[in-house]
Every structure is written in C-alpha cells, then in structure tokens.
Design a protein around this motif. Structure first.
Motif, PDB file in Angstrom:
ATOM      1  N   PHE A   1     -36.814  -3.672 -20.796  1.00 14.82           N
ATOM      2  CA  PHE A   1     -35.773  -3.292 -19.856  1.00 14.82           C
ATOM      3  C   PHE A   1     -35.745  -4.211 -18.635  1.00 14.82           C
ATOM      4  CE2 PHE A   1     -37.173   0.800 -21.845  1.00 14.82           C
ATOM      5  CZ  PHE A   1     -36.118   0.869 -22.733  1.00 14.82           C
ATOM      6  N   GLU A   2     -36.629  -5.199 -18.642  1.00 15.31           N
ATOM      7  CA  GLU A   2     -36.719  -6.111 -17.508  1.00 15.31           C
ATOM      8  C   GLU A   2     -35.432  -6.921 -17.372  1.00 15.31           C
ATOM      9  OE1 GLU A   2     -39.194  -6.132 -14.754  1.00 15.31           O
ATOM     10  OE2 GLU A   2     -40.480  -6.213 -16.529  1.00 15.31           O
ATOM     11  N   ILE A   3     -34.983  -7.068 -16.141  1.00 12.79           N
ATOM     12  CA  ILE A   3     -33.793  -7.872 -15.894  1.00 12.79           C
ATOM     13  C   ILE A   3     -34.214  -9.268 -15.500  1.00 12.79           C
ATOM     14  CG2 ILE A   3     -31.832  -8.131 -14.351  1.00 12.79           C
ATOM     15  CD1 ILE A   3     -31.241  -5.367 -14.689  1.00 12.79           C
TER      16      ILE A   3
ATOM     17  N   MET B   1     -42.265  -1.469  -9.738  1.00  8.68           N
ATOM     18  CA  MET B   1     -43.470  -1.725 -10.543  1.00  8.68           C
ATOM     19  C   MET B   1     -43.102  -2.591 -11.744  1.00  8.68           C
ATOM     20  SD  MET B   1     -45.986   1.081 -12.184  1.00  8.68           S
ATOM     21  CE  MET B   1     -47.482   0.627 -13.027  1.00  8.68           C
TER      22      MET B   1
ATOM     23  N   ILE C   1     -28.522   2.892 -13.487  1.00  3.74           N
ATOM     24  CA  ILE C   1     -27.475   2.594 -12.512  1.00  3.74           C
ATOM     25  C   ILE C   1     -26.146   2.303 -13.219  1.00  3.74           C
ATOM     26  CG2 ILE C   1     -28.038   0.128 -12.340  1.00  3.74           C
ATOM     27  CD1 ILE C   1     -27.006   2.432  -9.454  1.00  3.74           C
TER      28      ILE C   1
ATOM     29  N   PRO D   1     -38.420  -0.790 -14.823  1.00  2.00           N
ATOM     30  CA  PRO D   1     -37.462  -1.708 -14.186  1.00  2.00           C
ATOM     31  C   PRO D   1     -36.156  -1.011 -13.805  1.00  2.00           C
ATOM     32  CG  PRO D   1     -38.197  -2.527 -16.338  1.00  2.00           C
ATOM     33  CD  PRO D   1     -38.749  -1.160 -16.188  1.00  2.00           C
ATOM     34  N   GLN D   2     -35.884   0.136 -14.469  1.00  2.00           N
ATOM     35  CA  GLN D   2     -34.610   0.820 -14.192  1.00  2.00           C
ATOM     36  C   GLN D   2     -34.556   1.389 -12.777  1.00  2.00           C
ATOM     37  OE1 GLN D   2     -36.173   0.996 -17.085  1.00  2.00           O
ATOM     38  NE2 GLN D   2     -34.794   1.557 -18.762  1.00  2.00           N
TER      39      GLN D   2
ATOM     40  N   TRP E   1     -21.583  -6.814 -11.822  1.00  2.00           N
ATOM     41  CA  TRP E   1     -21.172  -7.313 -13.134  1.00  2.00           C
ATOM     42  C   TRP E   1     -20.578  -6.225 -14.007  1.00  2.00           C
ATOM     43  CZ3 TRP E   1     -20.032 -12.000 -14.463  1.00  2.00           C
ATOM     44  CH2 TRP E   1     -20.529 -13.043 -13.660  1.00  2.00           C
TER      45      TRP E   1
ATOM     46  N   PHE F   1     -29.978  -3.269  -8.618  1.00  2.50           N
ATOM     47  CA  PHE F   1     -28.791  -2.402  -8.667  1.00  2.50           C
ATOM     48  C   PHE F   1     -27.514  -3.164  -8.354  1.00  2.50           C
ATOM     49  CE2 PHE F   1     -30.857   2.019  -7.963  1.00  2.50           C
ATOM     50  CZ  PHE F   1     -31.533   1.859  -9.153  1.00  2.50           C
TER      51      PHE F   1
ATOM     52  N   LEU G   1     -41.967  -1.080 -21.747  1.00  2.74           N
ATOM     53  CA  LEU G   1     -40.885  -1.131 -20.769  1.00  2.74           C
ATOM     54  C   LEU G   1     -40.448  -2.554 -20.464  1.00  2.74           C
ATOM     55  CD1 LEU G   1     -42.247   1.568 -18.339  1.00  2.74           C
ATOM     56  CD2 LEU G   1     -40.494   1.808 -20.073  1.00  2.74           C
TER      57      LEU G   1
ATOM     58  N   SER H   1     -29.311   1.262 -21.062  1.00  2.00           N
ATOM     59  CA  SER H   1     -30.612   1.849 -20.762  1.00  2.00           C
ATOM     60  C   SER H   1     -30.942   1.692 -19.287  1.00  2.00           C
ATOM     61  CB  SER H   1     -31.698   1.195 -21.620  1.00  2.00           C
ATOM     62  OG  SER H   1     -31.925  -0.116 -21.169  1.00  2.00           O
ATOM     63  N   HIS H   2     -29.953   1.271 -18.496  1.00  2.00           N
ATOM     64  CA  HIS H   2     -30.167   1.199 -17.054  1.00  2.00           C
ATOM     65  C   HIS H   2     -29.408   2.313 -16.376  1.00  2.00           C
ATOM     66  CE1 HIS H   2     -32.595  -2.294 -15.892  1.00  2.00           C
ATOM     67  NE2 HIS H   2     -32.400  -2.605 -17.159  1.00  2.00           N
TER      68      HIS H   2
ATOM     69  N   ALA I   1     -28.478  -8.915 -18.366  1.00  4.02           N
ATOM     70  CA  ALA I   1     -27.607  -7.746 -18.483  1.00  4.02           C
ATOM     71  C   ALA I   1     -26.152  -8.163 -18.338  1.00  4.02           C
ATOM     72  CB  ALA I   1     -27.971  -6.710 -17.429  1.00  4.02           C
ATOM     73  N   SER I   2     -25.878  -9.038 -17.356  1.00  4.09           N
ATOM     74  CA  SER I   2     -24.502  -9.494 -17.154  1.00  4.09           C
ATOM     75  C   SER I   2     -24.012 -10.226 -18.390  1.00  4.09           C
ATOM     76  CB  SER I   2     -24.429 -10.425 -15.957  1.00  4.09           C
ATOM     77  OG  SER I   2     -25.323 -10.023 -14.970  1.00  4.09           O
TER      78      SER I   2
ATOM     79  N   GLU J   1     -26.643  -6.342  -8.440  1.00  8.60           N
ATOM     80  CA  GLU J   1     -26.136  -7.324  -9.418  1.00  8.60           C
ATOM     81  C   GLU J   1     -25.596  -6.639 -10.659  1.00  8.60           C
ATOM     82  OE1 GLU J   1     -29.828  -9.255  -9.044  1.00  8.60           O
ATOM     83  OE2 GLU J   1     -30.464  -8.837 -11.088  1.00  8.60           O
ATOM     84  N   LEU J   2     -26.307  -5.573 -11.092  1.00  5.86           N
ATOM     85  CA  LEU J   2     -25.815  -4.831 -12.256  1.00  5.86           C
ATOM     86  C   LEU J   2     -24.455  -4.213 -11.965  1.00  5.86           C
ATOM     87  CD1 LEU J   2     -28.928  -2.997 -13.715  1.00  5.86           C
ATOM     88  CD2 LEU J   2     -27.415  -4.567 -14.892  1.00  5.86           C
TER      89      LEU J   2
ATOM     90  N   THR K   1     -26.246 -11.901  -8.899  1.00 10.61           N
ATOM     91  CA  THR K   1     -26.917 -12.826  -9.807  1.00 10.61           C
ATOM     92  C   THR K   1     -26.502 -12.547 -11.247  1.00 10.61           C
ATOM     93  OG1 THR K   1     -28.760 -12.766  -8.280  1.00 10.61           O
ATOM     94  CG2 THR K   1     -29.176 -13.708 -10.451  1.00 10.61           C
ATOM     95  N   PHE K   2     -26.212 -13.649 -11.947  1.00 13.68           N
ATOM     96  CA  PHE K   2     -25.884 -13.520 -13.369  1.00 13.68           C
ATOM     97  C   PHE K   2     -27.185 -13.344 -14.131  1.00 13.68           C
ATOM     98  CE2 PHE K   2     -24.556 -15.009 -17.572  1.00 13.68           C
ATOM     99  CZ  PHE K   2     -23.364 -14.313 -17.704  1.00 13.68           C
ATOM    100  N   THR K   3     -27.370 -12.150 -14.743  1.00 19.05           N
ATOM    101  CA  THR K   3     -28.635 -11.841 -15.411  1.00 19.05           C
ATOM    102  C   THR K   3     -28.395 -11.677 -16.908  1.00 19.05           C
ATOM    103  OG1 THR K   3     -28.259  -9.518 -15.083  1.00 19.05           O
ATOM    104  CG2 THR K   3     -29.481 -10.666 -13.378  1.00 19.05           C
TER     105      THR K   3
END
Lengths: 248, 163, 74
Positions: free
Chosen positions: A12-14, A1, A117, B2-3, B15, B9, A9, A114-115, A32-33, B11-12, A28-30
C-alpha cells in the motif's frame, strides 16, 4: 509508520514518480496517480473500442459495453425511478472507476481503492450530491427526513439525533466498507503468500497447502472486487432515492 | 499503515479529483451518449419491426378472411347447383313415373277389353256349340230334325234360367 | 514494551468482530439455502440480494479488522 519491504502492508506504500508542487499544493505524480490515469484511460478505451463500429446487432465487445450500461441503467431505474436518470453518468463513472481500480489492484500493481482517503473522497462526493439534491428538490422540507414517521413524540429527542448521526455516518461506512474489503483481501493474499515461503522453510513441500489456497482466495477477491463496486453503486442509488423521493 | 499517513492525502486527492472529473466528463459528454444512441436506435428498430410485423399480420388476416369468404361463396353456389339438379331429377322422375303409370293403365285397359271381347266371343261360340250340340242330341233322341233356331232359343232360355 | 503487548491483545480482541460477521453470513446463506430448497423456481430471482447482503455483512466484520490494523500499524 513506514512498513518494511516484506510487510503485508508494503503493497500500500505510495511511491512518488514525479515531484509536482503547483501553487504550493502537493500534487506529486505517484504510482497511485499512474493507476488512476490508467484506469480512466482503460474505461474510456473500453467504451470507445466497443462502440467504434457500433451496430444494431452488437458484437462481443459492444455487447460487453452495453451490458455495463444496461446494468447500471437498470440499477438506477429500479432504485430511483425515472427521476434519477440524470445521475446516470455519475453512478456509471463511480461504478466503473471503483470496479476498474479493484480489478487492477488484484494484478499486484497498486490498489487505489485500498486508500481510505480515496474511498472517503468518493463517499463524501456521493453524500454531498445526495444532500444537495435533497435540499434543492425539497428545500428546508428535507429536514423532515430526520424525523422518523410514526414514532411517539417523547422519543423524538432521542430519535432525531440518532437519525442525524446515522446520516452523517453514511460516508464513513460507505468508504470504510470498500477500503476494508480491499485491504483485507490484499493483506490476506500477501500473508498466505508469505506462508508458502515460510512453510517451505519449515519442511520442504509443505508450502503446497497455502499455495493451493491462493487461487481460491484470489477467486473470492475477484468476487469481492465486483461486489464492492456493485454495493457502492447500489448504495449511491438508494441514498439518491431517499433524497429524491423523501420516502422515509 | 501507509493509508493513515496524512502526507500522501493531498497528492492522492488532487489526482483523484483530476482523474475522476476527467472520467465523468468523458463518460457524460462522449462515451455514454454513444451507447445511449445505439441502444435507442435498437429499441426504435425493434419497435418499428414489431409494428411492421403487426401490419403484415393484419394483412394476412385480411387475405385469410377473403379466402374464407370465397370458399364459402363457392360452397353456397355448389349447394344451389346441387339442389337445382336434384329438383330437376325429381321432376323428371315424377314425369316419367306418371307417363309409365299412364301407359301401364292404358295397356291394362286394352288387355282387359281384349280379354272381355275374347270371353264374349268364347261365350258366343260356346252358346253356338251348345245349341248345335243340343240340336243334334235332340235329333238323335227324337229322330226328327230340330230346327237350329229353335235349339238356339232353347239354349238361350236354359242359360237364362241358370243364370 | 507493555504498550506493544497491549496493542497486540487489543488487535486480537478487535478481530473478534469477524466472528459476528461469520455468524451473520452463516445466517444469511443458511436462510438463503432454505428458501432455495423450499422454492427452487425462485432461486434465480433470489440470487442478487444475498450477494448484496453478503457484502454488507462482511463489511461489518471488516470494520473490526480495520480497528485491529489501526491499533497495530496506525
């Protein structure tokens, strides 16, 4: 979503910066990366700059670096004793990584921690190492960790599954604790920031009230950022101690 | 949220793994040994300085003991000197007192002897005067001359009777 | 639309967990203060553990917050 641009929120979008798919893996280099790379660079720069002209009597910068070093060294020493010394780089890296991610996140760029994973991967790393240490040091004897001492025999069918579940839930609680703290703090800051605009639209000048609250909440979030890194490190030490000394 | 979007997942994770392993290697191989080296060097230096300070303190204690011993020796020597001087003075005094007492005794004896002689002389003169007086009184009373020798004998006689 | 309404209610109920965290934090800091007032010399020694407990207790409430977020946006 997908959250829209004004949702709490949205932060927190990547966002992909550079598409990379080596060996069919999505790497993918984001943003976050980018933050993770910056964090590693900052930590390394911090220590290298502090230790550049290392002297016996430390300067301010060197004192800061040594403060972090001795802080983690003492934490490890107090919780695991001398047997835990070889895990010092791990605990130090974890602490510095989480601390830097938390603090950088407060500047509104992006919060890696905040992720779920990310935190879950870190927690899983800790638990995997702890379990491996337990089995390497004690072999099959490590399984006695799940048998509570002093409990009556007839309770064992209940206690042993409970112990195993509580052991398996450790990575979840460890990761969700960090993740939830970060998310809650950032959502709260954004929501209250939204109140400033919203209340001003209701009545001009009313937005001052939530505006005054923001610095206080920000200070609380700085505290939380420090505390969560500390908690992650100390729990890692405690789990390591459990595995090393098997005192249960 | 988004989490909870599984498409990010991988890509995170990739990295995270890359950066965290890089951080771990940088820390364990490069950064932390540097910090450890300087902290160990400081601990060693402090230990060394402490040992040096202890040595210097021991040396100072030795010097102090020697100094105190010298003082005690000097005190003892001074005490002996004083005792010697006191004995000397006491002996001198005793000797002088004895001399003085002797001289005093001699003078006293001398004086006593002189007094005795003077007394004897005086008694002899008194006797002569008495004999003279007795002779002249007897001559006046009797009208006849009295022999001086007889008068003297009579006085002697009378003195003897009185005594 | 009924599902949306139910989600909202569920998220609200899940947020009740933060009340428990509030009680826990109140207990923690109340007892810390009591200990600090009774024995002011020990106050500096007692500073670290309450902070650790604060983080652990707060996390318990935030688990409820996470559930609410999952219900609403997950």
């Amino acid at each position: 979503m997908a959250a829209d641009a004004h949702s709490p929120l949205a932060q927190f979008e990547i966002k992909p910066l550079l598409e990379l798919h080596p060996f069919g893996i999505d790497a993918t280099f984001t943003n976050a990366s980018l933050i993770m790379v910056v964090v590693v660079a900052l930590i390394t720069l911090f220590i290298v700059a502090g230790m550049n002209k290392a002297t016996i009597v430390p300067g301010r910068f060197q004192g800061m670096v040594e403060f972090f070093y001795e802080f983690i060294a003492n934490l490890l020493q107090e919780n695991t004793g001398s047997a835990g010394r070889k895990f010092f780089p791990l605990v130090f890296s974890l602490f510095m990584f989480i601390l830097a991610c938390n603090l950088i996140g407060l500047f509104g760029v992006f919060t890696v921690t905040s992720h779920i994973i990310v935190t879950f991967a870190l927690a899983l790393l800790v638990i995997t190492i702890v379990t491996a240490v337990g089995f390497i040091r004690h072999g099959a004897h490590f399984c006695s960790y799940f048998v509570p001492q002093g409990a009556p025999m007839w309770l064992m069918p209940l206690m042993i599954p409970l112990e195993i579940i509580s052991y398996l839930i450790r990575p979840i609680s460890l990761s969700v604790r960090l993740f939830a703290n970060m998310v809650a703090g950032h959502v709260m800051l954004t929501v209250i920031g939204g109140f400033v605009v919203g209340l001003n639209g209701l009545l001009i000048g009313f937005g001052v009230i939530p505006l005054a609250a923001i610095p206080l909440i920000f200070a609380l979030e700085v505290l939380v950022a420090l505390l969560q890194a500390y908690v992650f490190a100390i729990l890692t030490c405690i789990y390591l101690n459990d595995a090393i000394h098997l005192a249960h | 949220m988004p989490q909870f979007d599984p498409s990010v997942f991988s890509e995170l994770l990739v990295w995270l793994a890359l950066t965290f392993v890089a951080l771990y290697l940088l820390m364990s191989k490069f950064a932390l040994p540097k910090v450890a080296a300087i902290i160990d060097a400081r601990a060693e230096r402090i230990q060394g300085n402490l040992a040096k300070a202890e040595a210097i303190q021991a040396e100072a204690a030795g010097v102090m003991a020697a100094y105190e011993k010298a003082i005690a020796d000097a005190k003892a020597a001074a005490q002996a000197e004083i005792a010697k001087a006191q004995a000397q003075i006491a002996a001198d005094t005793a000797k002088r007192e004895a001399e003085f007492a002797q001289r005093l005794g001699a003078q006293t004896q001398d004086a006593e002897a002189r007094i005795k002689a003077t007394k004897a002389e005086a008694v002899a003169q008194v006797k002569a005067i008495a004999a003279d007086l007795a002779g002249s009184i007897a001559g006046k009373l009797t009208g006849a001359g009295v022999d001086a020798a007889a008068a003297s004998a009579a006085v002697d006689q009378a003195l003897k009777e009185r005594a | 639309m009924e599902l949306e309404a139910a989600k909202m209610i569920g998220a609200g109920i899940a947020a009740l967990a933060l009340g428990g965290a509030g009680v826990g934090l109140g207990n923690l800091f109340g007892n810390y203060m009591q200990g600090a007032f009774r024995n002011p010399e020990a106050q500096s020694k007692l500073k670290v553990n309450p902070m650790l407990a604060f983080a652990l207790i707060e996390a318990t409430g935030l688990f409820g917050f996470v559930i609410a977020m999952i219900i609403l946006f997950g």
